[in-house]
Design an enzyme around this catalytic site. Sequence first.
Site, PDB file in Angstrom:
ATOM      1  CG  HIS A  78      -0.333   0.054   2.299  1.00 28.07           C
ATOM      2  ND1 HIS A  78      -0.079   1.118   3.129  1.00 28.07           N
ATOM      3  CD2 HIS A  78       0.123  -0.908   3.538  1.00 28.07           C
ATOM      4  CE1 HIS A  78       0.573   1.101   4.351  1.00 28.07           C
ATOM      5  NE2 HIS A  78       0.779  -0.159   4.516  1.00 28.07           N
ATOM      6  CG  ASP A  80      -2.704   4.226   3.187  1.00 28.49           C
ATOM      7  OD1 ASP A  80      -2.255   3.019   2.509  1.00 28.49           O
ATOM      8  OD2 ASP A  80      -3.255   4.220   4.035  1.00 28.49           O
ATOM      9  CG  ASP A 141       3.311   0.350   7.824  1.00 30.05           C
ATOM     10  OD1 ASP A 141       2.995  -0.131   6.564  1.00 30.05           O
ATOM     11  OD2 ASP A 141       2.744   0.577   8.639  1.00 30.05           O
ATOM     12  CD  GLU A 175      -2.534  -1.797   5.620  1.00 31.76           C
ATOM     13  OE1 GLU A 175      -2.240  -2.693   6.142  1.00 31.76           O
ATOM     14  OE2 GLU A 175      -1.932  -0.578   6.115  1.00 31.76           O
ATOM     15  CD  GLU A 176      -0.702   2.260   7.891  1.00 33.26           C
ATOM     16  OE1 GLU A 176      -1.355   2.071   8.616  1.00 33.26           O
ATOM     17  OE2 GLU A 176       0.455   2.285   7.587  1.00 33.26           O
ATOM     18  CG  ASP A 198       2.080  -3.893   5.185  1.00 33.46           C
ATOM     19  OD1 ASP A 198       2.700  -2.842   5.412  1.00 33.46           O
ATOM     20  OD2 ASP A 198       0.774  -3.799   5.238  1.00 33.46           O
ATOM     21  CG  HIS A 384       1.964   3.646  12.374  1.00 33.06           C
ATOM     22  ND1 HIS A 384       0.709   3.141  12.571  1.00 33.06           N
ATOM     23  CD2 HIS A 384       2.270   3.037  11.041  1.00 33.06           C
ATOM     24  CE1 HIS A 384       0.380   2.387  11.565  1.00 33.06           C
ATOM     25  NE2 HIS A 384       1.201   2.457  10.776  1.00 33.06           N
TER      26      HIS A 384
END
Length: 429
Positions: A78, A80, A141, A175-176, A198, A384
Amino acid sequence: MQHIIDRFISYVTIDTESDPNSTTTPSTEKQWNLANKLVEELKSIGLKEVTIDKHSYVMATLPSNVKEKVPTIGFVSHFDTTPDFTGKDVKPQIVKNYDGGDIVLNKKEKIILSPNYFKDLLQYKGQTLITTNGLTLLGADDKAGITEIVTAMEYLIQNPEIKHGKIRVCFTPDEEIGRGADLFDVKKFGADWAYTMDGSQIGELEYENFNAAGVKITFKGKSVHPGYAKGKMINSMLIANDFINELPKNEIPQETKGYEGFFHVTDIQGSIEETKLELIIRDHDMKKFIKRKELVHKICKKINKQFEKQFGEDIVICEIKDQYYNMKEKVVPVMFIVDLAEKAMKNLGIKPIIKPIRGGTDGCRLSYMGLPCPNIFAGGHNFHGKYEYVPVESMQKAVDVIVKIAELTATTDFSKTEKKKEKKGKKKK
C-alpha cells in the site's frame, strides 16, 4: 543498493497520508501523486497491462517466461501512510555503516534514536540505515514494500535467465485506515495466491492475524446545576469511566504480546449530557474474540439496568462492528504458499520468523475475498512515528525473497502438493 535508496526516497518524500474521516477512495487526493508516479515507473521498467482505476488501485503484469503452466502469483503493498503521525515534508537521513550508538535525528529538538531504548537497532550494526529527521514518520510502512516489489520486477526483467511464471503486482490506497482491500478487484488481479510485502523486521513471515472489531458507545446523562444536583444529575463522563473500569485491567495493548488479545480505548469525548467512547477489540482466537464482544454488551446491559428507573430508557447505546478476521482459516488449507516463502528465505540464508501479526493487513481481508495472502517482511521498524527506520540491506533481502519465490513457483511440482491435500482429505473422511 544505491538504486534501492534512491527509489525508496523518491516514494517517501511524496505525502500520501490517508484520512479516516473521508468518504472517498482514495481518502486523500494526494495519494494520486504517488499512484500516478508508480504507473509511469511500472511502464518504464517494462511491465505489461499497467492499469490504474478510478479509486487509484494500480495493477501490472510480468508475463511468464516459461512454457509450462505454472501458478500466477501476486505481490501487494500500500502507498498510503498512517494519519497517526505526520507524513508531510519527509526528509530522510542516511546513516552509513551504523556504529551501534545513538543516532541524532534532530539536534535542535534533541530527538535521539537510541539502541538503549530500541534494542533492535543493534542487529543492524555495520549496515546502512534510513531514518527520519525526527519531525515526521518515514513511510517505510509500506513504501519499503513498494520499493521491493518494483525493484524485484525490474531485476527479473533484466535477468530473463531466471525462470518465473506470470506475476501480478498491485499497489493500494487507504490500508492504514482499514480500507485497502475494500475495492480490490480480486477477479481482475487474477492470481492464484499473493503475498503482501508489509511486515517489519527481516525474516518475518506471517499468516495469522487478529480478529478485529470496532466499538462505538454513547453514554447519556442529565445536566443539572451542581449546587442542586443531588439525586438529579447524571454525569455521562463518569458512567463512561465506570464502563472502562469494568474492562479487564491487564488486557490492554501495553500489557499483552503474542497471541494475547486486548481491549483498547482509542477515543473519548464528552460532557455531562453525552459522552462518546470508541475502542477496538482484538483476539487471534475466534471464541475468545466473541467472548470479548459479549463482555462489552454485558457491561452495557449492567449499566442500563442500574439506571433504568432514574433515566427511563437505555442510558448506554453500544454498536459493535467486525472489521476483519484471522486469515489463518483461509491460508492453512493452502499452507504450501507459506512453506514456499519459508523455503525462499532459507535458501537465501534468512532465518524465517513465523509469528502472528498483532494487527491486520490487506492480506487478511484479501484472504477472505478469495486471494490467500500471507505477509512477508518489508524491513522497517518503529512504524507510525518519528523513530521509524529501515535498514537498506533488509530491503535488498526482501527483493531477493520476491525473486526467489518467483523462481521456486516456476520450478516446483505443485501436483505433489495437490496429491498430499487429497490424501489428507480422505483420511479426515
